[in-house]
Design a protein around this motif. Structure first.
Motif, short mmCIF file in Angstrom:
data_model
loop_
_atom_site.label_atom_id
_atom_site.label_comp_id
_atom_site.label_asym_id
_atom_site.label_seq_id
_atom_site.Cartn_x
_atom_site.Cartn_y
_atom_site.Cartn_z
N ASN A 1 -1.91 6.38 -1.00
CA ASN A 1 -0.78 6.35 -1.94
C ASN A 1 -0.13 7.70 -2.11
O ASN A 1 1.09 7.83 -2.04
N HIS B 1 3.61 8.60 -1.25
CA HIS B 1 4.52 9.09 -2.31
C HIS B 1 5.14 10.41 -1.88
O HIS B 1 6.34 10.62 -1.95
N THR C 1 3.47 2.28 -4.04
CA THR C 1 4.36 3.25 -3.41
C THR C 1 5.78 3.09 -3.94
O THR C 1 6.46 4.06 -4.26
N GLY D 1 5.88 4.75 -7.22
CA GLY D 1 5.56 6.15 -7.37
C GLY D 1 6.40 7.14 -6.60
O GLY D 1 6.38 8.33 -6.91
N PHE D 2 7.19 6.67 -5.60
CA PHE D 2 7.88 7.68 -4.80
C PHE D 2 8.96 8.45 -5.57
O PHE D 2 9.19 9.62 -5.31
N THR E 1 -3.32 8.11 -9.71
CA THR E 1 -3.52 7.01 -8.76
C THR E 1 -4.97 6.55 -8.77
O THR E 1 -5.25 5.36 -8.69
#
Lengths: 726, 281
Positions: free
Chosen positions: A513, A517, A599, A602-603, A659
């Motif tokens: 992750n 990200h 993803t 969170g990006f 995360t």
């Protein structure tokens, strides 16, 4: 109008002996909620006892009850299914009704369900069980036996044309239980211990598996699919409960009948019977009024309201003589179905059966395990979950917390002394900390807040790790919980239930992750870097949308998009001519579904952080590089990335910690499927605490280990990257 | 530095693709909210075939048996709780972060460490002890209890961020103010805080979101449907036997809308506010 209401309220208060209203909590929605509210209003009219009704979200209801009632902060009366009765009883939150309940007024099985060790608790309101819904346009005579049923299924199924004889949520043990009993298996032996590895169990699983392989019912059926198949006339029969009547399209003609009898054994398919009851709290402030309210809800007028608009199947016998009930086929059918049903055992053992059975059932339906071997699989999971209290007798010092506390205090003192000595030559305090007073004053409010509301509850939580919890009783067990976790007692290290397996999954989850990200975020930031780019502001706004959506909404939304039959993702795959994927039946796809969701969510954070970091790099460095003839790629490698590192590192560390503990996504998207393999440490700890008979001590030990893993990890990165990291 | 046209075109293609991915799930929720059905239906297109506002009407118009307008009250509860959380959280964070950035005092390093460490506590397991604690403080079934819990739980992140930002503000400015006779407090309020606006905006947004989105604690601590916050009301559409997807989607949009609006209003601060602190290195 308003004055009238106030006057009425006042007069009600004047009549009532006590001013504080009774509190009633429930988790009903729609018609059932209306019915309860109207029944309560009638109660207040008759008795002048005011009642405050609260509808709690179903997901939060049981945790709200178990936290509130022992503290005396709960309701006087609450409505709950009888399965949890023994837990409520062990926590001492329900009051007995043995002396007050007029048994003869209710269906005998509903009273039986409320029995705990010879005492009765609560007043039965309604029952829920399973029956067969038959589309009469496709099947004229409901089946009596399974042989008859199978031939009807054969006649009505055509998998090629997506037509099925039967649809029901086969992966759910509640719906499989009728088959278990119908094939003569007993779920509990004479000692009350669950047994799975039996002939009857294997036969029931083989029967259901055959329904699927012969194309009589679709694969991976969910409630949503059952509803749509039945309403479109593509499923001739459905196994479901009373709640399903509200889902059927008015144009569909159907009948409800009890489930058929198994031809081989002569036993009927016997579903569980669930009884919803009005339970009186053991801490009710006015027990007599509380009992009066609970009894009122279970009888007469209140029953009539619960039947209509509530659409409940009443537990009260007299209700079945009412004209509107006599004419109601659905209610009559469910009453007949209920006569064959067995009350779900309200034992603590029963609560431990669901997870192993779900594992076995899904394993069989997905073809990963044979019906004969599935019982053993469930047996093993059951044994692992069914942790006996670790015996302290054979471990020295494990019976009393005192030696441990003394050792802990000694350790702290020694640590403090060592720290003090390491300080080197003494510097006068005032010179060392010239602004100490002001600094401390500024920090104090926040420090107090954190200490009281974060550190204290967590310390309490941690201390639970040294105890074994069973239904309200805590026993000190020393380090036994940790030993059990770290040696993965009861299961192999490579099984999903083991700490080490879960740790490996958690680390992979965190790493994948954060890498995604950072990669996506940084990539987009590089694309957006150019201040002259057209539409730059628009892109930026759109790209932070995922961040602004609350993450539990994100999780449920993606869960819907990954739906086997109705999800947009499978829709896209089909549009591209690819096979639809059953996302949650394999570890890899299930893990991928979680990662995709997280993803997406969170990006944007990393993108924004990277954008800021990029802007902080002086432009003249690039100009100088340009003059020296460095290519774009060299510039990226030699200028951008090295200069970004210090700016991104804190965010990366924080991102890793977040995360690592990202509970919502795992819990709501994959739910740990298949078989708990995609659970991470936090969700595993949550299961031990709230879904496996409240093993708080074991869960707390998990939390402590999570804490140490993270602490160790941040220490390590700090050492590797130097002081700027934290 | 003129880019060749092809590169620019590729950049746009990449960004548009990313935007589609970012928006598609949201459009899907919009579609669920606007379609008449209460259930999921299979289709790839994110645009609804038939449009109705019924779900929004049901969600917004929800009343209880006494005729109280639940949605209005719950919206009010959310605004009050989140607003107070922001104010309380920010005031606590600002002073602490300033002290950590400027003054030397015993326990400072340990304090910074503790902040990071608090992020490692798995929050789901704190419910049981937290309940006892709030009862001891007499804060059960009150917004004050919620506000206290929310503002402390967002504190570590806020302090961390603000401290980083304060570190980048040159001390000379404060020294000049002191020379001009400003008291330390005046310096802080009149000189430092205005300079830290971007970071303040971001931390405020973060505190607000923490409170605005939380539902487990709110559902556990509050005992009156009229004082629930909106996410709790939203959670009620997810039932034991069935989920009212249409209502859930409409509610989800209504709950997310204010946060999105805040994001857009504050987005020019986001970039500077989040990173400036860290850049110092």
């Amino acid at each position: 109008m308003r004055w009238l209401a106030v006057a009425l309220a006042l007069s009600a208060c004047a009549d009532a002996p006590a001013a504080r209203p009774l509190k009633l909590w429930h988790a009903y929605r729609g018609g059932e909620e209306q019915a309860i509210e109207r029944a309560v209003a009638r109660f207040t009219e008759e008795t002048h006892v005011a009642v405050e009704v609260l509808s709690v979200p179903y997901d939060a209801f049981s945790s709200k009850l178990t936290s509130a009632i022992p503290h005396g902060a709960g309701p006087d009366v609450f409505i709950f299914a009888h399965e949890r009765l023994r837990q409520f009883h062990r926590l001492k939150v329900v009051a007995p009704t043995t002396q007050r309940l007029e048994r003869a007024r209710y269906l005998p099985s509903t009273v039986e369900a409320l029995d705990v060790d010879g005492e009765l608790y609560g007043y039965p309101l309604s029952l829920k069980t399973l029956a067969l819904f038959v589309n009469t346009a496709l099947v004229t005579d409901p089946p009596e036996t399974t042989d008859q049923w199978l031939s009807q299924l054969e006649a009505t199924s055509d998998a090629e044309r997506a037509r099925f004889g039967l649809a029901y949520a086969a992966g759910d043990f509640y719906l499989h239980a009728p088959f278990v009993f119908g094939f003569g298996a007993r779920l509990f032996d004479d000692a009350g211990r669950a047994s799975f590895d039996t002939k009857g169990m294997a036969r029931s699983l083989a029967f259901v598996k055959a329904l699927q392989t012969r194309g009589f019912m679709p694969q991976e059926v969910s409630g949503a699919l059952v509803k749509s198949l039945f309403n479109e006339g593509r499923a001739a029969m459905v196994i479901s409960g009373p709640w399903f009547t509200g889902e059927i399209d008015p144009s569909v003609r159907y009948r409800i009948t009890p489930l058929p009898t198994v031809s081989e054994t002569g036993l009927p398919l016997t579903p569980f019977l669930g009884v919803e009851a009005a339970l009186v709290s053991s801490r009710a402030s006015r027990p007599d009024d509380a009992h009066r309210l609970a009894e009122f809800l279970s009888r007469g007028e209140a029953t009539a309201l619960r039947v209509n608009p509530g659409r409940q199947i009443p537990a009260e016998l007299a209700a079945y003589e009412r004209p509107e009930v006599v004419g109601d086929e659905a209610i009559a059918a469910f009453r007949r179905a209920a006569e064959r049903a067995v009350p779900t055992p309200n034992t603590l053992e029963m609560a431990k059966v669901w997870e192993p059975m779900k594992l076995a059932l899904r394993g069989v339906l997905q073809g990963e395990v044979s019906p004969e071997a599935a019982g053993a699989l469930a047996e093993r999971r059951y044994a692992a979950l069914n942790r006996e209290q670790p015996s302290g007798r054979d471990r020295p010092g494990a019976t009393s917390p005192w030696p441990w506390l003394v050792a802990l205090a000694g350790g702290l003192v020694a640590f403090a002394v060592r720290q003090w000595r390491r300080r080197g030559p003494p510097v006068p305090f005032a010179r060392r900390y010239p602004e100490a007073a002001r600094g401390l004053a500024y920090v104090a409010p926040a420090a107090v807040g954190i200490a009281v509301l974060i550190v204290v509850p967590f310390s309490v939580g941690i201390s639970l790790a040294f105890f074994h919890h069973e239904a309200g009783d805590y026993t000190f067990v020393g380090l036994a919980n940790f030993v059990d976790i770290l040696t993965s007692k009861g299961y192999r290290v490579t099984e999903p239930l083991s700490f080490w397996f879960t740790l490996a999954v958690t680390i992979a989850w965190t790493f994948v992750n954060v890498a995604l990200h950072l990669g996506i975020g940084l990539g987009l930031a590089l694309l957006l870097k150019d201040p002259l780019l057209k539409l730059r502001a628009v892109y930026r706004v759109v790209l932070i949308v995922p961040w602004a959506v609350p993450n539990y909404i994100t999780a449920l939304m993606w869960k819907g998009m990954f739906h086997r039959q109705f999800g947009a993702i499978n829709g896209l795959l089909a549009a591209l001519g690819l096979e639809p994927v059953s996302w949650f039946t394999h570890f890899s796809t299930s893990f991928a579904a979680n990662v995709i969701t997280n993803t997406w969510l969170g990006f944007p954070f990393m993108m924004v952080v990277s954008l800021g970091a990029l802007q902080s790099i002086p432009q003249d460095l690039y100009e100088a590089a340009e003059v020296d003839g460095a290519s774009k790629w060299t510039q990226l490698r030699r200028i951008t990335l090295p200069l970004l590192k210090p700016a991104l590192l804190p965010s990366v560390i924080l991102g890793c910690v977040w995360t690592f503990n990202m509970f919502n996504i795992i819990y709501l998207v994959s739910g740990g499927e298949p078989g708990g393999a995609t659970d991470i440490l936090v969700s595993e700890a949550y299961r031990w605490a709230f879904q496996r008979n409240e093993q708080y001590g074991f869960a707390a030990a998990y939390s402590v280990l999570i804490f140490f893993v993270l602490l160790g990890w941040t220490r390590l990165t700090r050492r590797l990257t130097g002081p700027e990291a934290a | 530095m003129k880019r060749p046209g092809l590169v620019t075109a590729l950049v746009h293609v990449g960004l548009v693709l990313a935007c589609v991915v970012a928006l598609y799930p949201v459009l899907w929720v919009v579609k669920l909210a606007l379609s008449p059905a209460q259930a999921l239906t299979l289709s790839v297109s994110p645009f609804p075939e038939a449009v109705t506002l019924d779900h929004f009407r049901d969600v917004v118009g929800a009343t209880d048996s006494q005729g109280r307008w639940l949605f209005g009250r719950q919206l009010g509860a959310s605004v009050v709780v989140s607003g107070l959380t922001t104010v309380v959280g920010l005031s606590l964070a600002v002073t602490a972060a300033y002290a950590l950035s400027r003054f030397r005092f015993p326990g400072k390093d340990a304090g910074m460490q503790t902040l990071l460490v608090t992020q490692m506590f798995p929050a789901t397991l704190m419910l049981v002890p937290l309940f006892s604690l709030l009862q001891a403080l007499g804060l059960l079934d009150s917004w004050a209890g919620l506000v206290l819990v929310y503002s402390t739980s967002s504190l570590p992140f806020c302090v961390w961020m603000l401290k980083g930002y304060f570190d980048t503000i040159p001390r000379e400015l404060e020294e000049a103010a002191t020379m001009d006779g400003a008291s330390p407090w005046q310096t802080f309020v009149k000189v430092v805080l205005p300079l830290a606006r971007p970071a303040l905006a971001v931390t405020a947004l973060f505190s607000f979101m923490t409170a605005w989105n939380e539902f487990i604690l709110a559902a556990t601590l509050i005992n009156d449907a009229g004082r629930f916050t909106l996410p709790v009301a939203l959670q009620q559409y997810v039932g034991e036997w069935k989920t009212e997807w249409g209502h859930f989607a409409a509610g989800a949009l209504l709950v997310s809308a204010p946060v999105m609006a805040l994001f857009f209003a504050l987005q020019r601060f986001l970039v500077g506010g989040l990173t400036a602190g860290a850049v110092k290195g």
